[in-house]
Design an enzyme around this catalytic site. Structure first.
Site, PDB file in Angstrom:
ATOM      1  N   LYS A 110      15.976 -45.693  -0.302  1.00 57.69           N
ATOM      2  CA  LYS A 110      15.646 -46.290  -1.712  1.00 57.69           C
ATOM      3  C   LYS A 110      14.091 -46.375  -1.886  1.00 57.69           C
ATOM      4  O   LYS A 110      13.966 -47.972  -1.630  1.00 57.69           O
ATOM      5  CB  LYS A 110      15.766 -47.819  -1.882  1.00 57.69           C
ATOM      6  CG  LYS A 110      16.837 -47.712  -3.781  1.00 57.69           C
ATOM      7  CD  LYS A 110      17.747 -48.484  -2.724  1.00 57.69           C
ATOM      8  CE  LYS A 110      17.860 -49.508  -4.828  1.00 57.69           C
ATOM      9  NZ  LYS A 110      17.614 -48.844  -6.519  1.00 57.69           N
TER      10      LYS A 110
HETATM   11  C1  LIG Z   1      18.204 -43.528  -8.211  1.00 58.31           C
HETATM   12  C2  LIG Z   1      19.766 -44.205  -7.869  1.00 58.31           C
HETATM   13  N1  LIG Z   1      20.894 -43.537  -7.730  1.00 58.31           N
HETATM   14  C3  LIG Z   1      21.662 -44.250  -7.536  1.00 58.31           C
HETATM   15  C4  LIG Z   1      21.864 -45.962  -7.985  1.00 58.31           C
HETATM   16  C5  LIG Z   1      23.746 -46.168  -7.876  1.00 58.31           C
HETATM   17  O1  LIG Z   1      23.064 -47.192  -6.430  1.00 58.31           O
HETATM   18  P1  LIG Z   1      23.836 -48.018  -5.820  1.00 58.31           P
HETATM   19  O2  LIG Z   1      25.247 -47.400  -6.721  1.00 58.31           O
HETATM   20  O3  LIG Z   1      23.839 -48.203  -4.421  1.00 58.31           O
HETATM   21  O4  LIG Z   1      23.268 -49.600  -6.547  1.00 58.31           O
HETATM   22  C6  LIG Z   1      20.919 -46.807  -7.969  1.00 58.31           C
HETATM   23  C7  LIG Z   1      20.774 -48.199  -8.038  1.00 58.31           C
HETATM   24  O5  LIG Z   1      20.295 -48.992  -7.935  1.00 58.31           O
HETATM   25  C8  LIG Z   1      19.242 -45.737  -7.894  1.00 58.31           C
HETATM   26  O6  LIG Z   1      18.949 -46.105  -8.420  1.00 58.31           O
END
Ligand SMILES: Cc1ncc(COP(=O)(O)O)c(C=O)c1O
Length: 363
Positions: A164
């Site tokens: 991330k």
């Molecule tokens: C690009 C992206 N994909 C998927 C997600 C979903 O991830 P999570 O369920 O861990 O928040 C997020 C959320 O933060 C994201 O930024």
């Protein structure tokens, strides 16, 4: 909370920066900071849910979020001088110090902090910040209209989507902006090969016939915690195993149900893709059931009447007497939970778990 001033203007809110809890209006980052110029940081988005009956804020799946942050840091060559347990405790302490007795959002950020010109990841200072703010819904949870983006999802060999990374959110922002400006609520992104990847900040599930389907982690998705939650809840409570497989674009046009999942988005049904109705164009029954399950589990409510909620361990209480759910072993945790050094300036220092932190905390 009535005060709507920017967090950086608020003396009544506390943030955690490089080992200290400090008033938000004293948290400063230099304009030359590496991560600000180059996007060289990684972060998490974590939700806290308020349970009115129990008068408790539960942080949802903090452990899994911080484990992912650790993995992102490894990819980004960032040394994070706290254990997962430290980070969990620091988070609970932050919620307590800000008295967040409401739904809230926590944003840990580990980043390259040198004030230099020069793009690289090695031999740079690593800093860590964490803030928590009240937060409601991020997108509509009653039916999104989505458009396929002309922007392709970043590839693992470009900017790894499984981490991330702050810089990679330019990819998300371009897609989301295009979607909004074209009159949609949200974007769905394809991989460079043209397979379905994810939303701008959400993973995606399709219901096709009787099957729940989602792209695998190798389709340049962020492996979402909510995605994992949905897969576990669907299996446990609905007897539905999710199939992870490559999904073609046109399967979106034929799916019976589509749902976006994410910490921010929660469980967000999609009712239209590229102006075509999804199924009957209304929220489908499987999506509704998942949504209902999710909203109970995140508040640590009973899912089946009279039966114990099997996923209580995902919810960490911040205020109650049992507000400890992780093994507590580090100095940082002890300090964060009460016996800390309170300085005359109101700052509270929290020791890091490893030596490198001393260097990190000075800057
Ligand atoms: C690009 C992206 N994909 C998927 C997600 C979903 O991830 P999570 O369920 O861990 O928040 C997020 C959320 O933060 C994201 O930024």
């Amino acid at each position: 909370m009535s005060n709507t001033a920017a967090l950086s203007q608020r003396s009544d809110m506390v943030v955690f920066l490089n080992g200290e809890f400090i008033p938000a209006d004293q948290a400063r980052v230099g304009v030359m900071t590496h991560a600000l110029s180059y996007g060289t940081g990684c972060f998490e988005g974590i939700r806290g849910y308020w349970n009115e009956n129990e008068q408790e804020t539960y942080i949802f799946r903090a452990r899994e979020h911080f484990e992912r942050l650790k993995r992102s840091c490894r990819i980004m060559n960032i040394e994070l001088p706290y254990t997962v347990e430290d980070l969990i405790e620091i988070s609970a302490e932050l919620v307590r110090r800000n008295n967040l007795r409401e739904n809230c959002y926590l944003r840990p950020f580990a980043y390259k902090a040198d004030e230099i010109i020069g793009v690289r990841l090695n031999d740079l200072l690593d800093h860590f910040s964490l803030f928590a703010v009240p937060m409601g819904d991020y997108v509509s949870t009653t039916g999104l209209r989505c458009g396929l983006s002309s922007w392709r999802r970043v590839d693992d060999n470009m900017i790894p989507a499984r981490a991330k990374i702050s810089g990679s959110y330019v990819n998300s922002a371009l897609a989301k902006t295009e979607a909004l400006q074209n009159g949609f609520d949200e974007a769905i992104m394809l991989t460079a090969e043209g397979h379905v990847s994810e939303g701008s900040a959400e993973n995606i599930f399709l219901v096709i016939g009787n099957e729940l389907v989602t792209p695998p982690a190798t389709e340049n998705i962020l492996p979402g915690i909510t995605r994992d939650t949905v897969m576990k809840l669907a299996l446990h409570y609905m007897g539905r195993a999710t199939k992870e497989r490559v999904i073609d674009r046109t399967e979106l046009y034929c799916a019976d149900e589509i749902v976006l999942t994410g910490t921010g988005a929660q469980i967000a049904p999609v009712v239209e893709v590229d102006h075509r109705p999804v199924g009957k164009g209304v929220v489908g029954p499987i999506t509704s059931e998942i949504q209902e399950l999710y909203l109970k589990v995140v508040r640590r409510e009973k899912v089946v009447r009279g039966e114990k909620n099997d996923f209580e361990h995902w919810c960490m209480p911040c205020f109650g007497s049992a507000a400890r759910y992780a093994p507590v072993s580090t100095q940082a945790v002890t300090k964060a939970s009460g016996s800390h050094n309170s300085h005359s300036n109101g700052h509270t220092k929290v020791a890091a778990s490893r030596g490198k932190a001393a260097r990190t905390a000075k800057h």
